[in-house]
Design an enzyme around this catalytic site. Structure first.
Site, PDB file in Angstrom:
ATOM      1  N   ASN A   1      17.282   6.186 -16.309  1.00  0.00           N
ATOM      2  CA  ASN A   1      17.599   6.487 -14.875  1.00  0.00           C
ATOM      3  C   ASN A   1      19.277   6.562 -14.570  1.00  0.00           C
ATOM      4  OD1 ASN A   1      14.575   4.590 -13.537  1.00  0.00           O
ATOM      5  ND2 ASN A   1      14.980   6.730 -14.270  1.00  0.00           N
TER       6      ASN A   1
ATOM      7  N   ASN B   1      10.695  -1.182 -11.030  1.00  0.00           N
ATOM      8  CA  ASN B   1      11.638  -0.100 -11.741  1.00  0.00           C
ATOM      9  C   ASN B   1      12.894  -1.172 -12.052  1.00  0.00           C
ATOM     10  OD1 ASN B   1      12.107   2.136 -13.392  1.00  0.00           O
ATOM     11  ND2 ASN B   1      12.639   3.270 -11.621  1.00  0.00           N
TER      12      ASN B   1
ATOM     13  N   ALA C   1       0.743  -1.109  -0.036  1.00  0.00           N
ATOM     14  CA  ALA C   1       0.099   0.004   0.033  1.00  0.00           C
ATOM     15  C   ALA C   1       0.924   1.318  -0.058  1.00  0.00           C
ATOM     16  CB  ALA C   1      -0.849  -0.017   1.439  1.00  0.00           C
ATOM     17  N   GLY C   2       1.874   1.082  -0.880  1.00  0.00           N
ATOM     18  CA  GLY C   2       2.616   2.339  -1.139  1.00  0.00           C
ATOM     19  C   GLY C   2       2.268   3.200  -2.218  1.00  0.00           C
TER      20      GLY C   2
ATOM     21  N   LYS D   1      14.113   2.769 -19.947  1.00  0.00           N
ATOM     22  CA  LYS D   1      13.944   3.453 -18.495  1.00  0.00           C
ATOM     23  C   LYS D   1      14.975   3.223 -17.646  1.00  0.00           C
ATOM     24  CE  LYS D   1      10.577   5.331 -15.459  1.00  0.00           C
ATOM     25  NZ  LYS D   1      10.782   4.669 -14.195  1.00  0.00           N
TER      26      LYS D   1
ATOM     27  N   LEU E   1       2.828   3.557  -5.614  1.00  0.00           N
ATOM     28  CA  LEU E   1       1.993   2.877  -6.950  1.00  0.00           C
ATOM     29  C   LEU E   1       0.654   1.897  -6.615  1.00  0.00           C
ATOM     30  CD1 LEU E   1       4.614   2.676  -9.787  1.00  0.00           C
ATOM     31  CD2 LEU E   1       3.179   4.325  -8.818  1.00  0.00           C
TER      32      LEU E   1
ATOM     33  N   ARG F   1       3.781   9.133  -1.193  1.00  0.00           N
ATOM     34  CA  ARG F   1       3.165   9.073   0.129  1.00  0.00           C
ATOM     35  C   ARG F   1       3.273  10.363   0.803  1.00  0.00           C
ATOM     36  NH1 ARG F   1       4.905   3.262   2.725  1.00  0.00           N
ATOM     37  NH2 ARG F   1       6.675   3.714   1.665  1.00  0.00           N
TER      38      ARG F   1
ATOM     39  N   ASN G   1      17.163  17.654 -11.692  1.00  0.00           N
ATOM     40  CA  ASN G   1      17.515  17.206 -13.010  1.00  0.00           C
ATOM     41  C   ASN G   1      18.165  18.033 -13.779  1.00  0.00           C
ATOM     42  OD1 ASN G   1      16.483  14.847 -11.832  1.00  0.00           O
ATOM     43  ND2 ASN G   1      14.735  14.909 -13.269  1.00  0.00           N
TER      44      ASN G   1
ATOM     45  N   GLU H   1      17.322   1.809  -5.534  1.00  0.00           N
ATOM     46  CA  GLU H   1      17.196   0.743  -6.020  1.00  0.00           C
ATOM     47  C   GLU H   1      18.476   0.441  -6.850  1.00  0.00           C
ATOM     48  OE1 GLU H   1      12.732  -0.344  -6.599  1.00  0.00           O
ATOM     49  OE2 GLU H   1      13.249   1.687  -7.270  1.00  0.00           O
TER      50      GLU H   1
HETATM   51  P1  NAD Z   1       6.672   2.569  -1.967  1.00  0.00           P
HETATM   52  O1  NAD Z   1       7.862   2.104  -1.166  1.00  0.00           O
HETATM   53  O2  NAD Z   1       5.988   3.697  -1.907  1.00  0.00           O
HETATM   54  O3  NAD Z   1       5.721   1.259  -1.813  1.00  0.00           O
HETATM   55  C1  NAD Z   1       6.129  -0.223  -1.717  1.00  0.00           C
HETATM   56  C2  NAD Z   1       5.102  -0.556  -0.601  1.00  0.00           C
HETATM   57  O4  NAD Z   1       5.378  -2.073  -0.471  1.00  0.00           O
HETATM   58  C3  NAD Z   1       5.612  -0.079   0.716  1.00  0.00           C
HETATM   59  O5  NAD Z   1       4.333   0.145   1.413  1.00  0.00           O
HETATM   60  C4  NAD Z   1       6.073  -1.570   1.593  1.00  0.00           C
HETATM   61  O6  NAD Z   1       5.756  -1.455   2.953  1.00  0.00           O
HETATM   62  C5  NAD Z   1       5.342  -2.543   0.706  1.00  0.00           C
HETATM   63  N1  NAD Z   1       5.989  -4.006   0.994  1.00  0.00           N
HETATM   64  C6  NAD Z   1       7.198  -4.122   0.935  1.00  0.00           C
HETATM   65  N2  NAD Z   1       7.193  -5.570   1.065  1.00  0.00           N
HETATM   66  C7  NAD Z   1       6.114  -5.944   1.547  1.00  0.00           C
HETATM   67  C8  NAD Z   1       5.686  -7.127   1.885  1.00  0.00           C
HETATM   68  N3  NAD Z   1       6.702  -8.203   1.917  1.00  0.00           N
HETATM   69  N4  NAD Z   1       4.422  -7.277   2.303  1.00  0.00           N
HETATM   70  C9  NAD Z   1       3.463  -6.421   2.054  1.00  0.00           C
HETATM   71  N5  NAD Z   1       3.949  -5.236   1.612  1.00  0.00           N
HETATM   72  C10 NAD Z   1       5.126  -4.902   1.316  1.00  0.00           C
HETATM   73  O7  NAD Z   1       7.146   2.198  -3.443  1.00  0.00           O
HETATM   74  P2  NAD Z   1       6.674   2.834  -4.780  1.00  0.00           P
HETATM   75  O8  NAD Z   1       7.235   4.151  -5.086  1.00  0.00           O
HETATM   76  O9  NAD Z   1       5.370   2.372  -4.995  1.00  0.00           O
HETATM   77  O10 NAD Z   1       7.516   1.715  -5.941  1.00  0.00           O
HETATM   78  C11 NAD Z   1       6.963   0.563  -6.281  1.00  0.00           C
HETATM   79  C12 NAD Z   1       8.206   0.246  -7.511  1.00  0.00           C
HETATM   80  O11 NAD Z   1       7.659   1.205  -8.482  1.00  0.00           O
HETATM   81  C13 NAD Z   1       9.569   0.683  -7.256  1.00  0.00           C
HETATM   82  O12 NAD Z   1      10.238  -0.171  -8.231  1.00  0.00           O
HETATM   83  C14 NAD Z   1       9.496   2.327  -8.128  1.00  0.00           C
HETATM   84  O13 NAD Z   1      11.098   2.406  -8.459  1.00  0.00           O
HETATM   85  C15 NAD Z   1       8.667   2.040  -9.036  1.00  0.00           C
HETATM   86  N6  NAD Z   1       8.212   3.210  -9.436  1.00  0.00           N
HETATM   87  C16 NAD Z   1       7.575   4.276  -8.668  1.00  0.00           C
HETATM   88  C17 NAD Z   1       6.923   5.608  -9.297  1.00  0.00           C
HETATM   89  C18 NAD Z   1       6.458   6.218  -8.056  1.00  0.00           C
HETATM   90  O14 NAD Z   1       6.120   7.495  -8.778  1.00  0.00           O
HETATM   91  N7  NAD Z   1       6.445   6.057  -6.922  1.00  0.00           N
HETATM   92  C19 NAD Z   1       6.937   5.578 -10.409  1.00  0.00           C
HETATM   93  C20 NAD Z   1       7.476   4.545 -11.425  1.00  0.00           C
HETATM   94  C21 NAD Z   1       8.131   3.580 -11.012  1.00  0.00           C
HETATM   95  O1  KPL Z   2      12.331   8.471 -13.912  1.00  0.00           O
HETATM   96  C1  KPL Z   2      13.003   9.238 -13.488  1.00  0.00           C
HETATM   97  C2  KPL Z   2      13.478   9.216 -11.884  1.00  0.00           C
HETATM   98  O2  KPL Z   2      13.636  10.414 -11.174  1.00  0.00           O
HETATM   99  O3  KPL Z   2      13.548   8.079 -11.418  1.00  0.00           O
HETATM  100  C3  KPL Z   2      13.385  10.398 -14.366  1.00  0.00           C
HETATM  101  C4  KPL Z   2      12.711  11.579 -14.273  1.00  0.00           C
HETATM  102  C5  KPL Z   2      13.458   9.784 -15.745  1.00  0.00           C
HETATM  103  C6  KPL Z   2      15.142  10.663 -14.065  1.00  0.00           C
HETATM  104  O4  KPL Z   2      15.708   9.603 -14.490  1.00  0.00           O
END
Ligand code: NAD
Ligand code: KPL
Length: 304
Positions: A187, A104, A9-10, A183, A12, A132, A201, A263
């Site tokens: 990154n 990611n 519940a993070g 991507k 995404l 969050r 950036n 990551e």
């Molecule tokens: P986040 O840290 O906000 O959320 C992850 C959630 O997973 C946390 O609440 C954590 O407690 C939970 N979690 C981890 N292990 C767990 C388990 N075993 N059981 C239950 N819950 C568990 O992460 P995020 O920002 O949502 O990112 C998720 C992925 O998406 C990452 O790889 C990130 O790079 C990628 N991503 C994020 C964004 C963004 O804007 N946040 C955008 C593009 C890609």
């Molecule tokens: O995805 C990104 C990030 O911050 O993780 C961008 C904006 C593309 C920079 O790499």
């Protein structure tokens, strides 16, 4: 239940859960443990803040130990948590279950697939942005797009229509590895430098030589890995992203600034590992990895 389970519940995970639930689709959240479930129930559900408007979504939640079978799971945790999180649900995965891996970078998808060989793993790459604001309160910060696919499989699953209904912009592609590599390369060219130069950036406009040197090595690596389309026009796109997101701090910059684990192992670390595997010299990427690790070490953050 023939619906969605969402682990995490993070940012995404909440963004997907709230949009699917408000479209009337059955969604269940999987939270880490009983303590998290108690806190979630006290909050009354997930809050999504979109265009400044907050809406509360009392989505049903459970722990990994619930006994309800899982048929379709969105794994929405960080890359470094993916393998263990997926494995913890192995006893609950129904025959023919599908896992959508929203991590990611690269490396975690392979680890999950190897751990759960009987499950259909669908890879995803997203440019949507969310963060969050507080526990169970997520801000939808940037419109984007999500690519989903299984390498080499052009046929999309029928349930993909549910994403249309939920207003989640997406597209199925058999070339999902190309999207993930592209991507990852973006990154790698931007994020570590923003950390090391302590800048937004747009600040990377002051370091054109470093950016172009990294792009040249990344493009060579992508071609050596057979990802020719992902290599095409990489430097130009990196410069466009630097301009288009000039005022933003990269995700890695924000992780380091908040003392959170990065990551790195699934981004720059994976790129260097792949280059080694291909016997391709990438001195600038390797030097960048060493500098970044030293920077993380100095701040007491994990090096992988
Ligand atoms: P986040 O840290 O906000 O959320 C992850 C959630 O997973 C946390 O609440 C954590 O407690 C939970 N979690 C981890 N292990 C767990 C388990 N075993 N059981 C239950 N819950 C568990 O992460 P995020 O920002 O949502 O990112 C998720 C992925 O998406 C990452 O790889 C990130 O790079 C990628 N991503 C994020 C964004 C963004 O804007 N946040 C955008 C593009 C890609
Ligand atoms: O995805 C990104 C990030 O911050 O993780 C961008 C904006 C593309 C920079 O790499």
């Amino acid at each position: 239940m023939n619906g969605w389970h969402i682990l995490g519940a993070g940012s995404l995970g909440s963004l997907w859960a709230t949009r699917l639930a408000r479209a009337g689709l059955p969604v269940r959240l999987i939270l880490r443990d009983q303590a998290a479930l108690t806190r979630y129930r006290a909050a009354g559900g997930l809050t999504l803040i979109e265009d400044g408007q907050a809406s509360l979504h009392p989505i049903t939640a459970e722990t990994p130990h619930s006994d309800m079978p899982i048929r379709r799971l969105l794994l929405a945790c960080k890359a470094y948590d993916a393998e263990e999180a997926a494995a913890s649900l192995a006893p609950r995965l129904a025959p023919g279950a599908e896992l959508i891996l929203l991590q990611n970078g690269l490396g975690s998808q392979e680890a999950v697939a190897a751990r759960l060989p009987r499950v259909r793993c669908i890879f995803a790459s997203s440019t949507e942005g969310a963060f969050r604001e507080d526990a169970f309160r997520v801000v939808f910060a940037g419109r984007g797009h999500t690519w989903l696919g299984v390498p080499g499989q052009p046929q999309a699953p029928a349930w993909l229509d549910e994403l249309h209904g939920a207003g989640i912009p997406h597209q199925w592609t058999a070339q999902i590895l190309e999207k993930l590599w592209r991507k990852l390369a973006l990154n790698c060219a931007i994020n570590p430098l923003t950390v090391l130069h302590d800048c937004r950036n747009g600040g990377l406009r002051d370091w054109p030589g470093e950016v172009s040197g990294l792009c040249a090595e990344l493009a060579e690596l992508l071609r050596a890995a057979g990802q020719h389309a992902a290599a095409a026009g990489l430097h130009d796109e990196v410069l466009r992203v630097i301009d288009g997101t000039a005022a933003n701090y990269s995700s890695m910059y924000q992780d380091v600034a908040h003392g959170r684990r990065t990551e790195i192992a699934y981004l720059l670390g994976h790129a260097c590992q792949e280059a080694e595997h291909l016997h391709l010299p990438v001195p600038q990427l390797q030097a960048l990895l060493l500098r970044l690790r030293a920077h993380l070490h100095a701040r007491g953050l994990p090096l992988s």
